[in-house]
Design a protein around this motif. Sequence first.
Motif, PDB file in Angstrom:
ATOM      1  N   GLY A  11       0.751  -1.243   0.197  1.00 25.10           N
ATOM      2  CA  GLY A  11       0.161  -0.099  -0.128  1.00 25.10           C
ATOM      3  C   GLY A  11       0.747   1.246  -0.045  1.00 25.10           C
ATOM      4  N   THR A  12       1.869   1.260   0.853  1.00 29.09           N
ATOM      5  CA  THR A  12       2.742   2.479   0.784  1.00 29.09           C
ATOM      6  C   THR A  12       3.249   2.940  -0.719  1.00 29.09           C
ATOM      7  OG1 THR A  12       3.416   1.847   2.925  1.00 29.09           O
ATOM      8  CG2 THR A  12       4.891   3.720   1.848  1.00 29.09           C
ATOM      9  N   PRO A  13       3.806   1.989  -1.473  1.00 27.04           N
ATOM     10  CA  PRO A  13       4.152   2.560  -2.768  1.00 27.04           C
ATOM     11  C   PRO A  13       3.100   3.058  -3.737  1.00 27.04           C
ATOM     12  CG  PRO A  13       5.315   0.739  -2.269  1.00 27.04           C
ATOM     13  CD  PRO A  13       4.276   0.759  -1.198  1.00 27.04           C
ATOM     14  N   LEU A  14       1.934   2.338  -3.373  1.00 29.34           N
ATOM     15  CA  LEU A  14       0.697   2.477  -4.315  1.00 29.34           C
ATOM     16  C   LEU A  14       0.171   4.266  -3.842  1.00 29.34           C
ATOM     17  CD1 LEU A  14      -1.419  -0.590  -4.495  1.00 29.34           C
ATOM     18  CD2 LEU A  14       0.062   0.459  -6.283  1.00 29.34           C
ATOM     19  N   VAL A  15      -0.049   4.335  -2.450  1.00 28.46           N
ATOM     20  CA  VAL A  15      -0.430   5.564  -1.769  1.00 28.46           C
ATOM     21  C   VAL A  15       0.849   6.813  -2.733  1.00 28.46           C
ATOM     22  CG1 VAL A  15      -0.643   7.085   0.158  1.00 28.46           C
ATOM     23  CG2 VAL A  15      -1.627   4.658  -0.160  1.00 28.46           C
ATOM     24  N   LEU A  16       1.958   6.462  -2.309  1.00 31.21           N
ATOM     25  CA  LEU A  16       3.137   7.319  -2.669  1.00 31.21           C
ATOM     26  C   LEU A  16       2.914   7.740  -4.169  1.00 31.21           C
ATOM     27  CD1 LEU A  16       5.548   9.197  -2.010  1.00 31.21           C
ATOM     28  CD2 LEU A  16       6.823   6.977  -2.485  1.00 31.21           C
ATOM     29  N   ILE A  17       2.594   6.770  -5.020  1.00 27.85           N
ATOM     30  CA  ILE A  17       2.579   7.037  -6.617  1.00 27.85           C
ATOM     31  C   ILE A  17       1.430   7.631  -6.798  1.00 27.85           C
ATOM     32  CG2 ILE A  17       2.261   5.939  -8.730  1.00 27.85           C
ATOM     33  CD1 ILE A  17       4.125   3.682  -7.679  1.00 27.85           C
TER      34      ILE A  17
END
Length: 89
Positions: free
Chosen positions: A41-47
């Motif tokens: 989730g963290t990379p998805l939210v960041l992107i």
Amino acid sequence: MNWVLGIESVSIEHTSHNRADFARIPIIAHQGGWDEALLVGTPLVLIGLLLWIANRRVSAQLAAAEAAKVGAEAAGADNAAPNDQTDTP
């Protein structure tokens, strides 16, 4: 024990490990699923956040360019020479 390049090496067979040794090693995965959710989730939210910011910037630039274009057209219409509609004999 063997000496290789001046470094003492110990083979695994001659070492003894108990559960207390492994209990001190931090485990990153398999913490009930919440850590895997963060890893995905963290990379998805960041992107998604970066795309949202980029979209806002591009929209603001397009709006500014459109406003400048409309302003230039309005200024050009105000400064235009009036049409000469006099009758010529």
